[in-house]
Design an enzyme around this catalytic site. Structure first.
Site, PDB file in Angstrom:
ATOM      1  N   GLY A   1     -18.668  -1.663   0.174  1.00  0.00           N
ATOM      2  CA  GLY A   1     -18.732  -1.755  -1.288  1.00  0.00           C
ATOM      3  C   GLY A   1     -17.940  -0.687  -1.999  1.00  0.00           C
ATOM      4  O   GLY A   1     -18.393  -0.110  -2.979  1.00  0.00           O
ATOM      5  N   ARG A   2     -16.713  -0.413  -1.479  1.00  0.00           N
ATOM      6  CA  ARG A   2     -15.848   0.634  -2.042  1.00  0.00           C
ATOM      7  C   ARG A   2     -16.566   1.989  -2.083  1.00  0.00           C
ATOM      8  O   ARG A   2     -16.408   2.763  -3.019  1.00  0.00           O
ATOM      9  CB  ARG A   2     -15.343   0.231  -3.418  1.00  0.00           C
ATOM     10  CG  ARG A   2     -14.403  -0.962  -3.365  1.00  0.00           C
ATOM     11  CD  ARG A   2     -13.854  -1.332  -4.730  1.00  0.00           C
ATOM     12  NE  ARG A   2     -12.810  -2.335  -4.580  1.00  0.00           N
ATOM     13  CZ  ARG A   2     -13.027  -3.634  -4.418  1.00  0.00           C
ATOM     14  NH1 ARG A   2     -14.261  -4.084  -4.383  1.00  0.00           N
ATOM     15  NH2 ARG A   2     -12.035  -4.481  -4.263  1.00  0.00           N
ATOM     16  N   GLY A   3     -17.371   2.221  -1.066  1.00  0.00           N
ATOM     17  CA  GLY A   3     -18.046   3.514  -0.933  1.00  0.00           C
ATOM     18  C   GLY A   3     -19.453   3.560  -1.472  1.00  0.00           C
ATOM     19  O   GLY A   3     -20.224   4.467  -1.145  1.00  0.00           O
ATOM     20  N   PHE A   4     -19.825   2.580  -2.299  1.00  0.00           N
ATOM     21  CA  PHE A   4     -21.162   2.595  -2.899  1.00  0.00           C
ATOM     22  C   PHE A   4     -22.244   2.550  -1.821  1.00  0.00           C
ATOM     23  O   PHE A   4     -23.272   3.238  -1.915  1.00  0.00           O
ATOM     24  CB  PHE A   4     -21.331   1.401  -3.833  1.00  0.00           C
ATOM     25  CG  PHE A   4     -21.868   1.770  -5.194  1.00  0.00           C
ATOM     26  CD1 PHE A   4     -22.929   2.647  -5.335  1.00  0.00           C
ATOM     27  CD2 PHE A   4     -21.303   1.229  -6.335  1.00  0.00           C
ATOM     28  CE1 PHE A   4     -23.417   2.979  -6.592  1.00  0.00           C
ATOM     29  CE2 PHE A   4     -21.779   1.555  -7.593  1.00  0.00           C
ATOM     30  CZ  PHE A   4     -22.835   2.436  -7.718  1.00  0.00           C
TER      31      PHE A   4
ATOM     32  N   HIS B   1      -0.773 -11.999   1.571  1.00  0.00           N
ATOM     33  CA  HIS B   1      -1.732 -11.169   0.848  1.00  0.00           C
ATOM     34  C   HIS B   1      -2.559 -11.952  -0.174  1.00  0.00           C
ATOM     35  O   HIS B   1      -3.753 -11.708  -0.353  1.00  0.00           O
ATOM     36  CB  HIS B   1      -0.970 -10.041   0.140  1.00  0.00           C
ATOM     37  CG  HIS B   1      -1.738  -8.773   0.025  1.00  0.00           C
ATOM     38  ND1 HIS B   1      -1.151  -7.528   0.017  1.00  0.00           N
ATOM     39  CD2 HIS B   1      -3.070  -8.531  -0.085  1.00  0.00           C
ATOM     40  CE1 HIS B   1      -2.074  -6.598  -0.096  1.00  0.00           C
ATOM     41  NE2 HIS B   1      -3.241  -7.175  -0.168  1.00  0.00           N
TER      42      HIS B   1
ATOM     43  N   SER C   1     -13.290  -3.587   2.298  1.00  0.00           N
ATOM     44  CA  SER C   1     -14.339  -2.980   1.475  1.00  0.00           C
ATOM     45  C   SER C   1     -15.734  -3.340   1.983  1.00  0.00           C
ATOM     46  O   SER C   1     -16.610  -3.733   1.200  1.00  0.00           O
ATOM     47  CB  SER C   1     -14.195  -3.390  -0.002  1.00  0.00           C
ATOM     48  OG  SER C   1     -12.990  -2.915  -0.544  1.00  0.00           O
ATOM     49  N   PRO C   2     -15.990  -3.209   3.287  1.00  0.00           N
ATOM     50  CA  PRO C   2     -17.299  -3.594   3.827  1.00  0.00           C
ATOM     51  C   PRO C   2     -18.419  -2.656   3.409  1.00  0.00           C
ATOM     52  O   PRO C   2     -19.592  -2.974   3.610  1.00  0.00           O
ATOM     53  CB  PRO C   2     -17.077  -3.541   5.343  1.00  0.00           C
ATOM     54  CG  PRO C   2     -16.016  -2.511   5.516  1.00  0.00           C
ATOM     55  CD  PRO C   2     -15.096  -2.699   4.348  1.00  0.00           C
TER      56      PRO C   2
ATOM     57  N   TYR D   1       0.820  -1.206   0.000  1.00  0.00           N
ATOM     58  CA  TYR D   1       0.000   0.000   0.000  1.00  0.00           C
ATOM     59  C   TYR D   1       0.857   1.260   0.000  1.00  0.00           C
ATOM     60  O   TYR D   1       1.905   1.322   0.614  1.00  0.00           O
ATOM     61  CB  TYR D   1      -0.916   0.039   1.224  1.00  0.00           C
ATOM     62  CG  TYR D   1      -1.919  -1.070   1.327  1.00  0.00           C
ATOM     63  CD1 TYR D   1      -2.213  -1.890   0.239  1.00  0.00           C
ATOM     64  CD2 TYR D   1      -2.579  -1.313   2.526  1.00  0.00           C
ATOM     65  CE1 TYR D   1      -3.130  -2.913   0.350  1.00  0.00           C
ATOM     66  CE2 TYR D   1      -3.507  -2.338   2.641  1.00  0.00           C
ATOM     67  CZ  TYR D   1      -3.773  -3.141   1.562  1.00  0.00           C
ATOM     68  OH  TYR D   1      -4.681  -4.154   1.679  1.00  0.00           O
TER      69      TYR D   1
END
Length: 317
Positions: free
Chosen positions: A202-205, A120, A199-200, A50
């Protein structure tokens, strides 16, 4: 702060922790990490890959940020990092690579041990028994405390756990991505291994903040993901609107409803929503105050069943 146990080896962390992948290396990120710790967040997730310049092969940038932010606060924080994704060579898990990687991460983080160390991605060219055996040696040496896997299938998890107890598996899991429920989650529950969903939201969705494609900055990586494009985007926004409506009825935000649903899927689940902003951390922690009844869970299942998201979660590599 509610606590949850990961695995069966004694690791206990805040029920909602913090992913740092998308944090730029600046003072706001430092304040967000330190503020999250003051709010009761105890686990901070990073990886050697990262960082804003990882595309150029500069590993450890995000680890340095996390290490700097938590300097002097080591006794209050659980630090998780990962090894195994390389540039152009595929995933790696051979002993020589692991030994080199752990020393590099310890240096970047400014630590003498890592709390939770993940592979990873599984290495198709190295038996998982050899990889985990090497990681077990790192536990004996005191360089790491607990062993984790990331994006590993059920059979790999079983084989790994037979060599040394696996404390946690990190993988994508949300109302948007529920593939883990088919085979992986049952195995984790059987073996008493923790699940750390990335991503809980949904990547911001699932925050409800993205209404149109143009809401994404021009340099935002999500523009290249199928779920954020064309007809898929339009269909997904419709589903999010239903989640927003239910959240409003519950007196919470869509993000809080989505995280509360995730927490209700098992006592060993600890999501790591990522954010650059402290106010978002505060909002996410509010999910711990949201109680979902059986009727609520049934309604969420109705409006957002498995497979509801239009488009795959990753684009073509």
């Amino acid at each position: 702060m509610q606590q949850r146990k990961l695995g069966n080896e004694g690791l206990e962390v805040s029920a909602i922790s913090l992913g740092t992948m998308m944090m730029p290396d600046n003072e706001e990120s430092v304040r967000t990490i330190q503020g999250a710790l003051e709010l009761g967040v105890t686990m901070f997730d990073t990886a050697d890959l990262y960082g804003t310049e990882y595309q150029l092969g500069r590993f450890g940038e995000n680890e340095k940020l996390v290490g700097r932010a938590l300097k002097g606060r080591r006794d209050k924080a659980v630090i998780a990092t990962k090894f195994g994704i390389t540039h152009g060579q595929g995933p790696k898990g051979d002993p020589a690579y692991i030994k080199k990687s752990v020393d590099a991460s310890l240096y970047s983080l400014g630590l003498d041990y890592i709390d939770l160390y993940y592979q990873h991605r599984p290495d198709p060219n190295t038996p998982i028994e050899e990889t985990v055996g090497t990681m077990a040696d790192l536990v004996k040496q005191g360089k790491i405390r607990y062993i984790g896997l990331s994006e590993a299938p059920a059979d790999i998890i079983r084989r790994a756990h037979a060599v040394h107890p696996i404390t946690a598996v990190e993988t994508e899991y949300s109302l948007w991505s529920r593939e883990v429920e088919d085979e992986v989650l049952p195995v984790l529950k059987e073996l008493r291994i923790g699940l750390v969903p990335y991503s809980p939201l949904g990547r911001g969705f699932l925050t409800g903040q993205i209404k149109k494609f143009e809401d994404l900055p021009e340099d935002d990586y999500r523009r290249y993901y199928p779920r954020f494009q064309g007809e898929n985007f339009a269909k997904n926004v419709e589903v999010v609107s239903l989640i927003e409506r239910m959240a409003s009825q519950k007196g919470c935000t869509p993000a809080q409803l989505s995280l509360a649903w995730l927490l209700a899927q098992g006592e060993q689940i600890v999501p790591i929503p990522g954010t650059k902003r402290l106010d978002r951390v505060q909002e996410n922690l509010g999910a711990l105050q949201v109680t979902l009844s059986p009727d609520d869970l049934a309604e969420i299942e109705r409006i957002s069943p498995k497979g509801v998201a239009a488009g795959s979660r990753f684009g073509a590599y």
